[in-house]
Design an enzyme around this catalytic site. Structure first.
Site, short mmCIF file in Angstrom:
data_model
loop_
_atom_site.label_atom_id
_atom_site.label_comp_id
_atom_site.label_asym_id
_atom_site.label_seq_id
_atom_site.Cartn_x
_atom_site.Cartn_y
_atom_site.Cartn_z
N GLY A 10 -27.45 -29.03 -69.14
CA GLY A 10 -28.15 -30.06 -68.37
C GLY A 10 -28.62 -29.52 -67.03
O GLY A 10 -28.26 -28.41 -66.62
N CYS A 24 -25.18 -30.43 -26.41
CA CYS A 24 -25.63 -31.19 -27.60
C CYS A 24 -26.05 -32.62 -27.29
O CYS A 24 -27.15 -32.84 -26.79
CB CYS A 24 -24.54 -31.15 -28.66
SG CYS A 24 -25.22 -31.15 -30.35
N SER A 37 -25.78 -28.80 -63.79
CA SER A 37 -25.02 -27.55 -63.83
C SER A 37 -25.95 -26.35 -63.78
O SER A 37 -25.60 -25.30 -63.22
CB SER A 37 -24.10 -27.49 -65.04
OG SER A 37 -24.83 -27.60 -66.24
N LYS A 84 -18.81 -31.98 -21.44
CA LYS A 84 -19.82 -32.80 -22.12
C LYS A 84 -19.69 -34.26 -21.70
O LYS A 84 -18.60 -34.81 -21.66
CB LYS A 84 -19.59 -32.66 -23.63
CG LYS A 84 -20.63 -33.28 -24.52
CD LYS A 84 -20.31 -32.93 -25.99
CE LYS A 84 -21.37 -33.43 -26.95
NZ LYS A 84 -21.06 -33.04 -28.35
N GLU A 101 -21.96 -24.74 -28.91
CA GLU A 101 -20.86 -25.67 -28.61
C GLU A 101 -19.61 -25.31 -29.43
O GLU A 101 -19.70 -25.02 -30.62
CB GLU A 101 -21.35 -27.07 -29.01
CG GLU A 101 -20.35 -28.19 -28.78
CD GLU A 101 -20.91 -29.55 -29.23
OE1 GLU A 101 -21.92 -29.56 -29.96
OE2 GLU A 101 -20.31 -30.58 -28.85
#
Lengths: 542, 542
Positions: B291, B150, B294, B114, B43
């Site tokens: 941490g 779709c 990240s 469509k 599409e």
């Protein structure tokens, strides 16, 4: 032979059922005191407009239903017509409609579902609502009244169908947002709809601001000949009682038309006031640079919130001209706002020291300018965090369009009053504000000196940007009218300039996506009104 | 008796007619080499999906038409079916349709519009397109083929109508975005649609990422009995030739189902890769804190772009634990990325000095924590500006939901890979990534130590937030399923916690509105998928 109708042009808060219910009950009370046969409220007044995805929450819709029950109790000896989102069985499914509810004798006696759902510009109504398919004619004091909601009246057929099925007048519930020029369009459309159907129209519009949108009120009444007979105040709440005649009136009035600067300025003031108050901030602060954008923003903020709720902070660096400091201090004094100076020299230097190893041997470029802007952004946000006042961003639409602004720097803030105001309009508004009775608020030199970001020695905006009269004209054609580079060049603009402007507008979508909301005043504002991809290769040099 | 069909599962770039046309021509070439009777594209493949408001620009639509002419020239000895937005006269007006264009013998021989336009979740198709009203049956090598686009296949009637009007098979053009669990839903739906109509289905899906959306490819072919006979790779481009039988096949295959962590991780990698590459950045940088967020972001970035295009910067302060520095450095070394340390102590102090007069006598509060986060934000943006690499924001969905993040601080960046990833899923993904063949990339201690923002002494996330397993469960019910506080409490969660979470989610809309885009992986991502008002009083304590 006439009806006594009250129009409740009120200012609800999105999602505040308590506040909105109280406003509605107060308006019903006043309409009763005015001996009105009916009181007409705006579209979705019970939830505020637009409630957006809150409409997907079943608990939210239950609160709508509960609030309607509370209001119905007051609908005694008067007909109450108000807008609310309501679920209803339709073809075996529970669907949500944008409804006009008619309350009388303590209960809901009729519901009308909006037939035309706008899904363009800032509107997403097809995301939420199913389309109504039936006309509504209700009876009030022996008169047949057709109900319509906002977009319905902009189409020809719903009014026509109402007439054919016996309506003697049309009542229209609206949440019609302001932009410059919209008022004149509404006046023209309604006069036409009235005269082509020979029906009087009562048009109730919402008042107040919600995020990007300002609802300007200015509710209207037309007689059966398309003559205006009542025009409510603009940008003000109120409950207005009107005697609605069912034939040509002898009391036609001339429409009040605000000039462009006046209505835009008032829209900006209302936008700021409602954003700040409805979100519960004790006031605002802003960086006052000695330039025109922050000067106008300060004037708007003071008009919106009062001087005691506004603070201005000047953050000089060694590129800041002495006259910038003088002019900023002068305006702060004239306007009576708290004014501070906090220099950014040592902060800027600490960043450069920390980066000295990384930047060693590399040319100075826009990075260093951005560090200045971002040092100011962090300072302002620190003041905002500590004192609780919201930061206003001061950038204008020309800058937002071109990306001539620093993310997390001068773009920092909770609300950007000038986001949809082109630079040339900024000047017009500054002159307009200075022309009012309380005299020269913005120092004349701020208006007359050449604009500069003061981020580099002897910097002028026009070093990086086309002259603003040309830039704004090109931006308007490109953004608001979807004109192509060829189209614009054909009107006498230089191809290189136009192509560069067009490319920068498209390229800087990423910056705008992280910008604060601001008041919509044009036909195509950055925000919900204009949805562009960030990732896009659509450019003029490709 | 079968047809040779090539499925072109390609990765267009929004607005790049040159790139997309070339991709399409290459795919046609390959399909011809494979002796295909027809080649089926996804599409809107010609413009990329979604082109959003570019569709309002007449010049953009002219480029679509010109590109189609270029492509038609290659449609010789093969039938080409591809998606494009096209204007067409309809009831006396020029309207825009979401079309499937059939090219053959050097020209467009058929267009299908469509019929079902999605206007929910991330989709705004009713903003742009008019609804098609007619079925399309085309003939390829003597076989009648029904075309659908779709959303059409998710409804019952278009497939049924195609069958009734003689279709022997259905070709479906799609731009179906990924979320966890979507692949299984598609497999089930298509098997059902195929078996209930006894028609084979060829389902061509887009591949690649566009801003918030990832298109996972995984094109499918079913036989007339609803049996899967082909499944294209996920998250990869390719042109795949399939022999389409018109009756029950003897070559049914078992669907490949990726596990949840695998498909989410791959979607995040593709999202980052395409955002960075399509926007022309030479690479990315990020703040590596020691941490988990990240750490995972770094792993994703390296998998997306290669180690040499990724830089990590650790910016310690005196609340940064020694183990944070050790773990960050270790991961950077393991992954082979450039790693720097830039302390923020002197920058933080310069802000506090500049504000000492203003803050005199006032309590320390979240302001000082934000200054730390924003000092890091300015440093990272300075490095990004100077070196050209885009900054990745590292925050996760749990933080975004609760506002547990600093605007212009750790929220700074052009793209936020984990924006739609709950914290508990962050852990799952870290463990998943460490389980792959190349071993422990994320140090085990990063996964096992209690999460902390390290903005105050001995700070732990759980001091401010509920435990993440509870928080994420509540967030999922509240955000994705629209459950109310009462609904969630009824499932055994503490009322105080649930109400606090719900209120914070609603309150922090203003922060999210200024956040970077990130990959959508859930049923309801922050971004286009979830549109809430900023100004709203809808809370549980009111």
């Amino acid at each position: 032979m006439s009806l006594s109708i009250s129009i409740a042009q009120i200012n609800p808060i999105v999602g505040s059922f308590k506040h909105n219910t109280q406003l509605i009950l107060d308006a019903i009370q006043q309409a009763k005191a005015d001996k009105a046969d009916a009181v007409l409220f705006p579209e979705l007044v019970l939830t505020g407009y637009p409630p957006e995805d809150l409409l997907f929450r079943p608990a939210f819709l239950l609160k709508v239903e509960a609030a309607l029950d509370d209001i119905a109790v007051a609908a005694i000896d008067i007909t109450v017509i108000l807008g609310a989102p309501l679920r209803q069985r339709y073809q075996d499914k529970n669907k949500l409609f944008n409804m006009a509810c008619v309350l009388r004798d303590g209960k809901i006696i009729h519901k009308y579902a909006k037939q035309y759902l706008p899904n363009y510009r800032v509107f997403d109504e097809k995301r939420y609502f199913s389309k109504g398919t039936e006309n509504a004619i209700i009876e009030i004091a022996g008169h047949k009244i057709g109900l319509l909601i906002c977009e319905d009246i902009w189409k020809k057929s719903p009014a026509e169908n109402a007439r054919v099925t016996g309506a003697e007048a049309l009542f229209v519930l609206n949440a019609s947002p302001f932009r410059a020029g919209k008022s004149a369009e509404r006046l023209k459309l309604l006069a036409q709809r009235s005269s082509e159907n020979q029906l009087p129209i009562v048009y109730a519009n919402l008042q107040g601001a919600q995020d990007e949108l300002v609802f300007d009120g200015e509710s209207l009444v037309f007689d059966a000949a398309g003559q205006l007979i009542f025009q409510a105040p603009t940008f003000e709440s109120g409950v207005f009682n009107v005697n609605l005649p069912f034939k040509k009136s002898t009391k036609a009035i001339q429409p009040r038309i605000q000039n462009k600067e006046e209505c835009i300025y008032n829209a900006l003031v209302l936008g700021v006031r409602d954003y700040v108050n409805k979100n519960g901030f004790p006031g605002v602060m802003l960086g006052l640079s000695g330039g025109i954008d922050s000067a106008l923003t300060l004037a708007i903020a003071v008009d919106a919130l009062g001087a005691k709720n506004v603070e201005a902070i000047m953050m000089p660096f060694h590129y800041t001209a002495e006259i910038s400091k003088i002019d900023a201090a002068q305006q702060a004094k004239t306007q009576g706002v708290n004014y501070r100076e906090i220099a950014i020299e040592s902060i800027f230097n600490s960043f450069m020291d920390a980066l000295s190893k990384e930047f060693d041997g590399l040319q100075r470029d826009v990075t260093e300018e951005n560090i200045q802007a971002r040092s100011r952004g962090v300072l302002l946000m620190a003041m905002s965090n500590k004192l609780g006042k919201m930061l206003l961003a001061t950038g204008n639409k020309s800058e937002m369009a071109m990306g001539y602004a620093t993310l997390y720097g001068d773009m920092a803030g909770g609300y950007a009053p000038l986001k949809d105001v082109f630079k040339t309009t900024v000047y017009d508004l500054a002159r307009y504000r200075n022309s009012l009775a309380d005299g020269e608020i913005i120092p004349d030199r701020v208006i007359t000196r050449p604009p500069s970001a003061e981020l580099a020695p002897d910097q002028k905006d026009e070093d990086s940007l086309p002259p603003y009269d040309i830039l704004d004209a090109v931006l308007r054609m490109f953004i608001e009218e979807f004109q192509s580079v060829d189209d614009i060049v054909a009107q006498g603009y230089e191809r290189e300039t136009v192509a560069r402007v067009a490319n920068l507008v498209l390229l800087n979508e990423y910056k705008r996506r992280q910008s604060a909301p601001g008041v919509r005043i044009t036909k195509r504002a950055f925000g919900k009104d204009r949805r562009y991809p960030i990732t896009s290769h659509y450019r003029w040099h490709l």
